[in-house]
Design a protein around this motif. Structure first.
Motif, PDB file in Angstrom:
ATOM      1  N   LEU A 112      -4.433   6.327   0.678  1.00  0.00           N
ATOM      2  CA  LEU A 112      -3.699   6.867   1.824  1.00  0.00           C
ATOM      3  C   LEU A 112      -2.629   5.873   2.245  1.00  0.00           C
ATOM      4  N   SER A 113      -1.475   6.380   2.628  1.00  0.00           N
ATOM      5  CA  SER A 113      -0.428   5.505   3.144  1.00  0.00           C
ATOM      6  C   SER A 113       0.218   6.149   4.359  1.00  0.00           C
ATOM      7  N   ARG A 114       0.629   5.312   5.310  1.00  0.00           N
ATOM      8  CA  ARG A 114       1.314   5.825   6.498  1.00  0.00           C
ATOM      9  C   ARG A 114       2.775   6.144   6.209  1.00  0.00           C
ATOM     10  N   GLN A 115       3.263   5.658   5.053  1.00  0.00           N
ATOM     11  CA  GLN A 115       4.666   5.873   4.710  1.00  0.00           C
ATOM     12  C   GLN A 115       4.838   5.687   3.212  1.00  0.00           C
ATOM     13  N   ALA A 131       7.297   7.209   8.245  1.00  0.00           N
ATOM     14  CA  ALA A 131       6.135   6.746   9.002  1.00  0.00           C
ATOM     15  C   ALA A 131       5.917   7.608  10.236  1.00  0.00           C
ATOM     16  N   GLY A 132       4.636   7.799  10.575  1.00  0.00           N
ATOM     17  CA  GLY A 132       4.290   8.422  11.843  1.00  0.00           C
ATOM     18  C   GLY A 132       4.390   9.923  11.904  1.00  0.00           C
ATOM     19  N   SER A 133       4.681  10.590  10.774  1.00  0.00           N
ATOM     20  CA  SER A 133       4.854  12.042  10.866  1.00  0.00           C
ATOM     21  C   SER A 133       4.073  12.829   9.821  1.00  0.00           C
ATOM     22  N   GLY A 134       3.372  12.147   8.913  1.00  0.00           N
ATOM     23  CA  GLY A 134       2.723  12.907   7.851  1.00  0.00           C
ATOM     24  C   GLY A 134       1.449  12.294   7.320  1.00  0.00           C
ATOM     25  N   ILE A 135       0.834  13.025   6.391  1.00  0.00           N
ATOM     26  CA  ILE A 135      -0.319  12.557   5.619  1.00  0.00           C
ATOM     27  C   ILE A 135       0.141  12.423   4.178  1.00  0.00           C
ATOM     28  N   TYR A 136      -0.049  11.251   3.598  1.00  0.00           N
ATOM     29  CA  TYR A 136       0.341  11.011   2.214  1.00  0.00           C
ATOM     30  C   TYR A 136      -0.871  10.411   1.506  1.00  0.00           C
ATOM     31  N   LEU A 137      -1.457  11.169   0.579  1.00  0.00           N
ATOM     32  CA  LEU A 137      -2.693  10.704  -0.051  1.00  0.00           C
ATOM     33  C   LEU A 137      -2.757  11.137  -1.506  1.00  0.00           C
ATOM     34  N   SER A 138      -3.584  10.419  -2.269  1.00  0.00           N
ATOM     35  CA  SER A 138      -3.824  10.751  -3.672  1.00  0.00           C
ATOM     36  C   SER A 138      -5.296  10.544  -3.992  1.00  0.00           C
ATOM     37  N   CYS A 190       3.855  21.279   3.039  1.00  0.00           N
ATOM     38  CA  CYS A 190       3.024  20.444   2.168  1.00  0.00           C
ATOM     39  C   CYS A 190       3.426  20.648   0.717  1.00  0.00           C
ATOM     40  N   GLY A 191       3.421  19.554  -0.035  1.00  0.00           N
ATOM     41  CA  GLY A 191       3.633  19.611  -1.475  1.00  0.00           C
ATOM     42  C   GLY A 191       2.500  18.896  -2.184  1.00  0.00           C
ATOM     43  N   ILE A 192       2.143  19.385  -3.370  1.00  0.00           N
ATOM     44  CA  ILE A 192       1.026  18.828  -4.133  1.00  0.00           C
ATOM     45  C   ILE A 192       1.501  18.535  -5.548  1.00  0.00           C
ATOM     46  N   LEU A 193       1.116  17.374  -6.066  1.00  0.00           N
ATOM     47  CA  LEU A 193       1.509  16.967  -7.418  1.00  0.00           C
ATOM     48  C   LEU A 193       0.297  16.393  -8.133  1.00  0.00           C
ATOM     49  N   THR A 194      -0.037  16.973  -9.292  1.00  0.00           N
ATOM     50  CA  THR A 194      -1.130  16.449 -10.115  1.00  0.00           C
ATOM     51  C   THR A 194      -0.558  15.816 -11.373  1.00  0.00           C
ATOM     52  N   GLY A 206      -8.074  12.152 -19.586  1.00  0.00           N
ATOM     53  CA  GLY A 206      -8.836  10.944 -19.278  1.00  0.00           C
ATOM     54  C   GLY A 206      -9.093  10.810 -17.789  1.00  0.00           C
ATOM     55  N   PHE A 207      -8.068  11.077 -16.999  1.00  0.00           N
ATOM     56  CA  PHE A 207      -8.212  11.109 -15.543  1.00  0.00           C
ATOM     57  C   PHE A 207      -7.060  11.906 -14.956  1.00  0.00           C
ATOM     58  N   SER A 208      -7.233  12.336 -13.726  1.00  0.00           N
ATOM     59  CA  SER A 208      -6.160  13.043 -13.022  1.00  0.00           C
ATOM     60  C   SER A 208      -5.956  12.415 -11.654  1.00  0.00           C
ATOM     61  N   ILE A 209      -4.719  12.472 -11.184  1.00  0.00           N
ATOM     62  CA  ILE A 209      -4.353  12.021  -9.842  1.00  0.00           C
ATOM     63  C   ILE A 209      -3.727  13.210  -9.126  1.00  0.00           C
ATOM     64  N   THR A 210      -4.331  13.637  -8.036  1.00  0.00           N
ATOM     65  CA  THR A 210      -3.769  14.731  -7.244  1.00  0.00           C
ATOM     66  C   THR A 210      -3.228  14.162  -5.942  1.00  0.00           C
ATOM     67  N   GLY A 211      -1.918  14.259  -5.775  1.00  0.00           N
ATOM     68  CA  GLY A 211      -1.263  13.742  -4.578  1.00  0.00           C
ATOM     69  C   GLY A 211      -0.864  14.863  -3.642  1.00  0.00           C
TER      70      GLY A 211
END
Length: 327
Positions: A112-115, A131-138, A190-194, A206-211
């Motif tokens: 998770l990151s604030r920006q 910063a301060g306006s969203g959720i950014y996670l993977s 919202c946008g999603i990227l795998t 091998g692995f996946s990252i869903t952001g």
């Protein structure tokens, strides 16, 4: 940890109560002038901090600052399923998770990151992440025996989970635009990227990252001109614990779906995906071999492919990530 981060942590611990500048200065080990300077920086980042003479500083109850403790108190899944890495700022949470995956990080990592300074979107697009306006996670997953042709299902799983979390907390009619965007009132929230890495010998993932990037609140100064006609936010004003509740809700749904996914059961998240689809039943335009077509979306199949009926023709099956649609 910087002085600013230490101040924010103390304000979060005492959210809704004042802490004097003298107490903050003594605890952190800097001058009261230094405290004031860092408070101003935090306010400029969007944190709702009251500064009152003879009282000190208070993080307002409505200030939506989410940390691991705040998220975990809303989790319904077993606590040990997820391992958080929370950052103040990064170029891309997907990039951080990807590098950690290459180093052997186990499944369940949540970055998770604030920006984000270089948030990534579908087909090389950027995702504006102030910063301060969203959720950014993977999220890092290590699914077994999953071919690359089926990775689109993970994106659909993420979209279903986030859509339900946003609807639960906001009470608003958030919808999924195939395959990886969430819309509210005609604007993208919202946008999603795998992304992932293949095992070259087996040809399996091998692995996946869903952001996921969520626009919770309008950014200070508004969206950039190139996004002002399409981007929107879930809320107009800060919602108490909104970020924590949405993040936890997303993880609850996502890992609930994933338990079924590992058993070969995709029905739950696919049914939710279809139920909240923005485009089923609508006429859309799409390109195949640089030729524009028009047809009606009649279904989303069990591989999350779009089924489109063009007048007088057999239905088209559009693969996730390989074609864009417009309506």
């Amino acid at each position: 940890m910087s002085a600013k981060e230490k101040i924010l942590d103390l304000l979060i611990e005492n959210k809704g109560s004042y802490i004097s500048g003298e107490e903050l200065a003594s605890t952190i080990g800097i001058s009261r002038a230094g405290i004031w300077k860092n408070i101003k920086k935090l306010q400029n980042e969007g944190h709702l901090i009251d500064a009152v003479t003879n009282k000190g500083y208070m993080l307002k109850p409505s200030s939506d600052v989410f940390d691991e403790k705040s998220i975990r108190k809303h989790l319904d899944i077993p606590q040990n399923i997820v391992n958080f890495k929370i950052l103040k700022e990064t170029q891309s949470t997907n990039s951080v998770a990807y590098q950690m995956a290459l180093s052997g990080e186990p499944e369940g990592l949540v970055v998770l990151s604030r920006q984000q300074s270089l948030g990534r979107g579908h087909k090389g697009h950027t995702f504006y992440s102030p910063a301060g306006s969203g959720i950014y996670l993977s999220i890092l997953l290590r699914p077994s025996n999953l071919s690359s042709s089926r990775t689109g299902l993970i994106t659909c799983m993420g979209a279903s989970a986030m859509c339900r979390a946003l609807r639960d907390v906001s009470g608003k009619d958030v919808r999924i635009k195939w395959v990886n965007d969430l819309f509210l009132d005609g604007r993208k929230v919202c946008g999603i990227l795998t992304e992932g890495a293949l095992d070259l010998e087996s040809g399996l993932l091998g692995f996946s990252i869903t952001g996921c990037g969520v626009n919770l609140y309008p950014p200070k100064g508004g969206f950039p001109p190139e996004l002002s006609d399409i981007a929107g936010s879930l809320f107009e004003d800060n919602v108490d614990d909104g970020g924590s509740r949405i993040t936890a809700g997303f993880l609850n749904y996502f890992f609930g779906y994933y338990e079924d996914f590992k058993k070969g059961n995709h029905e739950g998240f696919l049914n939710d995906y279809r139920q909240h689809s923005l485009i089923i039943g609508k006429n859309v335009k799409f390109d195949i071999d640089k030729e524009e077509h028009t047809g009606k979306v009649i279904a989303i199949d069990d591989l999350c492919r779009l089924v489109i009926q063009e007048s007088g023709e057999r239905p088209y099956l559009l693969e996730p990530g390989k074609v864009s649609i417009h309506f």
